[in-house]
Scaffold this motif. Sequence first.
Motif, short mmCIF file in Angstrom:
data_model
loop_
_atom_site.label_atom_id
_atom_site.label_comp_id
_atom_site.label_asym_id
_atom_site.label_seq_id
_atom_site.Cartn_x
_atom_site.Cartn_y
_atom_site.Cartn_z
N SER A 145 0.83 -1.21 0.00
CA SER A 145 0.00 0.00 0.00
C SER A 145 0.86 1.26 0.00
CB SER A 145 -0.96 0.00 1.19
OG SER A 145 -0.22 0.11 2.38
N SER A 146 2.05 1.19 0.55
CA SER A 146 2.87 2.41 0.48
C SER A 146 3.68 2.45 -0.83
CB SER A 146 3.78 2.52 1.71
OG SER A 146 4.74 1.50 1.71
N TRP A 147 4.16 1.31 -1.28
CA TRP A 147 4.92 1.31 -2.54
C TRP A 147 4.08 1.80 -3.71
CZ3 TRP A 147 7.28 -4.30 -2.05
CH2 TRP A 147 8.26 -4.26 -1.05
N ILE A 148 2.81 1.34 -3.73
CA ILE A 148 1.98 1.65 -4.89
C ILE A 148 1.81 3.16 -5.04
CG2 ILE A 148 -0.30 1.52 -3.72
CD1 ILE A 148 0.38 0.11 -7.20
N ASP B 209 9.55 0.29 -10.84
CA ASP B 209 10.19 0.12 -9.53
C ASP B 209 9.39 -0.83 -8.66
OD1 ASP B 209 12.14 1.77 -10.27
OD2 ASP B 209 11.37 3.56 -9.22
N TYR B 210 8.08 -0.64 -8.71
CA TYR B 210 7.21 -1.51 -7.93
C TYR B 210 7.41 -2.95 -8.33
CZ TYR B 210 2.92 -3.18 -5.66
OH TYR B 210 2.02 -3.83 -4.88
N MET C 67 -3.98 -7.41 -5.62
CA MET C 67 -4.70 -6.32 -4.98
C MET C 67 -4.51 -4.99 -5.72
SD MET C 67 -6.18 -7.79 -2.53
CE MET C 67 -6.75 -6.52 -1.42
N TYR C 68 -3.35 -4.82 -6.33
CA TYR C 68 -3.07 -3.52 -6.93
C TYR C 68 -2.93 -3.58 -8.44
CZ TYR C 68 -2.44 -1.88 -2.19
OH TYR C 68 -2.66 -1.55 -0.89
N ALA C 69 -3.40 -4.70 -9.06
CA ALA C 69 -3.16 -4.91 -10.48
C ALA C 69 -3.58 -3.70 -11.32
CB ALA C 69 -3.89 -6.17 -10.95
N THR C 70 -4.85 -3.29 -11.17
CA THR C 70 -5.36 -2.20 -12.00
C THR C 70 -4.57 -0.92 -11.78
OG1 THR C 70 -7.46 -3.21 -11.49
CG2 THR C 70 -7.53 -1.17 -12.74
N GLN C 71 -4.40 -0.59 -10.50
CA GLN C 71 -3.69 0.64 -10.16
C GLN C 71 -2.27 0.64 -10.74
OE1 GLN C 71 -4.34 1.21 -5.97
NE2 GLN C 71 -3.28 3.19 -6.03
N LEU C 72 -1.63 -0.53 -10.64
CA LEU C 72 -0.25 -0.65 -11.09
C LEU C 72 -0.17 -0.55 -12.61
CD1 LEU C 72 2.67 -1.26 -10.27
CD2 LEU C 72 2.14 -3.67 -10.46
N LEU C 73 -1.03 -1.33 -13.30
CA LEU C 73 -0.97 -1.38 -14.76
C LEU C 73 -1.37 -0.06 -15.39
CD1 LEU C 73 -2.50 -4.91 -15.37
CD2 LEU C 73 -0.12 -4.23 -15.63
N GLU C 74 -2.22 0.69 -14.68
CA GLU C 74 -2.71 1.92 -15.29
C GLU C 74 -2.07 3.17 -14.73
OE1 GLU C 74 -6.96 1.66 -15.26
OE2 GLU C 74 -6.93 0.00 -16.69
N LYS C 75 -0.93 3.01 -14.08
CA LYS C 75 -0.22 4.20 -13.60
C LYS C 75 0.03 5.12 -14.78
CE LYS C 75 2.22 3.23 -9.32
NZ LYS C 75 2.28 4.55 -8.68
N GLU C 76 -0.27 6.38 -14.58
CA GLU C 76 -0.34 7.26 -15.74
C GLU C 76 0.98 7.39 -16.49
OE1 GLU C 76 -2.02 11.04 -14.85
OE2 GLU C 76 -1.89 11.69 -16.93
N HIS C 77 2.06 7.61 -15.78
CA HIS C 77 3.32 7.88 -16.49
C HIS C 77 4.25 6.68 -16.56
CE1 HIS C 77 2.05 11.95 -16.75
NE2 HIS C 77 1.87 11.99 -15.43
N SER C 78 3.87 5.61 -15.90
CA SER C 78 4.81 4.47 -15.91
C SER C 78 4.10 3.13 -16.03
CB SER C 78 5.64 4.50 -14.62
OG SER C 78 4.80 4.26 -13.51
N GLY C 79 2.77 3.14 -16.22
CA GLY C 79 2.02 1.89 -16.31
C GLY C 79 2.28 1.16 -17.61
N CYS C 80 1.44 0.17 -17.85
CA CYS C 80 1.64 -0.70 -19.01
C CYS C 80 1.64 0.10 -20.32
CB CYS C 80 0.55 -1.76 -19.02
SG CYS C 80 0.78 -3.02 -20.26
N ARG D 136 9.21 -8.39 -17.35
CA ARG D 136 9.00 -8.58 -15.91
C ARG D 136 7.52 -8.58 -15.59
NH1 ARG D 136 12.30 -5.02 -14.29
NH2 ARG D 136 13.96 -6.56 -14.12
N MET D 137 6.80 -7.68 -16.23
CA MET D 137 5.36 -7.60 -16.03
C MET D 137 4.72 -8.95 -16.39
SD MET D 137 2.78 -4.77 -17.61
CE MET D 137 3.24 -3.45 -16.51
N TYR D 138 5.16 -9.50 -17.52
CA TYR D 138 4.62 -10.80 -17.93
C TYR D 138 4.92 -11.86 -16.87
CZ TYR D 138 3.84 -15.17 -20.29
OH TYR D 138 3.38 -16.42 -20.58
#
Lengths: 680, 223
Positions: A180-183, A190-191, A229-242, A256-258
Amino acid sequence: MNNERKTIDLEQGWDFMQKGITKLKNILDGPTEQHFSSEDYMMLYTTIYNMCTQKPPHDYSQQLYEKYRESFEEYITSTVLPSLREKHGEFMLRELVRRWSNHKVMVRWLSRFFHYLDRYFITRRSLPALKEVGLTCFRDLVYQELHGKVRDAVISLIDQEREGEQIDRDTSAYYSRKASSWILEDSCPDYMLKAEECLKREKDRVSHYLHFSSETKLLEKVQNELLSMYATQLLEKEHSGCHALLRDDKVDDLSRMYRLFSKIPHGLDPVSSIFKQHVAAEGTALVKQAEDAASNKKAEKRDVVGLQEQVFVRKVIELHDKYMAYVNDCFMNHTLFHKALKEAFEIFCNKGVSGSSSAELLATFCDNILKKGGSEKLSDEAIEDTLEKAFKLLAYISDKDLFAEFYRKKLARRLLFDKSANDEHERSILTKLKQQCGGQFTSKMEGMVTDLTLAKENQSHFEEYLGHNTNVNPGIDLTVTVLTTGFWPSYKSFDLNLPIEMVKCVEVFKEYYETKTKHRKLTWVYSLDRLSYQEIKTQLNLSDDDVIRLLHSLSCAKYKILTKEPNTKTISPNDYFEFNSKFTDKMRRIKIPLPPMDEKKKVIEDVDKDRRYAIDASIVRIMKSRKVLGYQQLVMECVEQLGRMFKPDVKAIKKRIEDLITRDYLERDKDNPNLFRYLA
Amino acid sequence: MPRASKRKSDAVKSSLAEPAPKKATKEVERIDNFFASYANTSIGMIDPEGVEKLCSDLSVEHTDVRILMLAWKMNAKKQGYFTQEEWRTGLKSLRADTLKKLKKELSELEREVAKPNNFEDFYRFSFRYCLTEDKQKSLDIESVCVLLDLVLGPYFRLQIDSFCDYLKIQKEYKVVNMDQWTNFFRFCQEIKFPELENYDACQAWPLILDNFVEWLREKSTHP
């Protein structure tokens, strides 16, 4: 053997054994100079042997078996347990590890001393073997008492290692807090790095401390907290997501994502969906770019539009190469990503650019590569390679039949106007096309190439024939290419009023041809020939369109075979034409190009007609086998049957159903208007 | 020929085969006499001229829907002609053996046709009756419009008017087949008009109706 052997009583014998056992305990307990020589071992073994082989009542096997067990129990209660009980945490664990390995040594030695019991006494009575008895003692006495304490100590040890002083008994809670803090703080790459590192460390930890069966469960927990738990948030990070990783070609991060997301259930679904969106957007941008370029060009000059289209197809091929590599490398050839790539390409590959369908663009692209003097200068290998890639794009185009028709038209031009690099080349390209699309797709085109090869042979035979029959020689060079009806695009054949010299030529060839074949009908297709516009038109018996095309190429193009009055660049019905007797050229042979006809319209009409037949045939085929079928089902099966060639429009299918009803192939069910019946 | 009409002619045959009572014989005689007063003796049928005379005696236009109904009652095969057998069939079941009775029965016939079971049969008959050429299966747009107006006009004015407008401005279809014809009747019965909310082009409606609805929807969004 010594029969006079002195009987050993139990007390005396055990005293001797006890000494040996004490020596063993000393060796186990600490640094000592003592060790067992083979003589010691022999003595101890022999004592047991003797005590077990004495005549009853002096056979002490039973008693020795019990004393063997008691020795372990005594050692554990007096030494092992007290030393464990006074220690805690990590120290207790270390002690436990030491005691367990000691115990194993003790079992090994003692079981050797008492080995004779195993051989007869134990087997005969089916008792637990010596080693088993020894190990069981440890389990029953040590493990039973300590396993609760041990588990707690292990977990606390693991937690300590995880994060310095942090002590956390619950893996999930621990990673949940971390995640929760890393995200919030970290970028997506980095995450992912942290997550991968955590998973690796956790895995190592498991292999050190825990039974392997705990591994899966533990890792699943960590994956769940860090990734699911953080899949959507992580993948859709605006400047660094998928999206951003794809945009910036961060292949390592994508790999790595794969790796990470392939481990969680349905983890790859959102990744592949973003991949599809990204590829579709890039492709659509290429279409837009080509549209803009085409409309800018139009304002200046129409002729060079072809180049833009060439560039467009090349870019699409590059795009395909690039993302196919992503699928293969980053995404490990996973079917989900193959599907995403296919769907993305299908979206923009069927859009077309400024009024030209992608089927046409692709056919033109191939033509430019294959024809002599086309815009592309490539080596043979590069040609085959590029075309193979272009054909791969065909898989995404729904109007494959339209491509085939354009390709065939252009192939015909290449072959008939001697623009093709070489026949072998054409043939090998067709083989590739056949592999991709199937035999029905290329059969006519293969026939065309064969016709040309035969025509060359035929021409040399004809010249030979003229050589032998000088009386019939018309005195004009005549080249005839005999084509098989059906393979070639339909050419207009008209009753042209030929000049007398040409009539003679035609007759000579007819005679020759009849000597070679029977029951073949020759239809003459003339496409080249020479007063006032109206007179020429009457003489030639051609339509305005054709006369204008011919006159233009003879009087307005590079070679002025005819001179035109007035001398302008276009043909009008009031013009006059005269044979240019002054015309010369330094080349012995010249080529007079014909301005291309508006072929596109005809191709589209032809394909439409073919499609009507194809849909009719498909509906009849389906209904013939099914007899009665619901409307939706019929449409579905029809689309499926024809999908290899084109994607039939539902409206077109409905129209054909209407027509088949009129023609009494089908009727609508009287009670259910959504049901059709086949009328045999 | 549809089954319904077959049944009818079978019925006629069997009733003719039975030994007829005296009263019936008299009736047949009067019907035959009635037929003879309009028939063209050289062909043994009532021809278009005879039909026209009959119409004027009945004081109705020959384009009147009731004449079409009469033809249906007779199960007439060929437009503008009545054979003696058709005449007998029709008039016998109408119980009309004189001009006076026929005139009276004509309005009765309108009510009979309007019954749901009869109407559908009559509707299909009217299309078939207009197919005058051998192997003709479709009817040109102009005839379709006239016929629709005649047959369905009194019941579905709104639908008929806009469908005929559409048929005249569209370019795709020059003729209409029986399936399209029957489905247009189904359309009038099932589809809320002019709302069209229960029309679903994913169903097996003939394409001509899909196009019609599309045209209507287009018109209502961009009037």
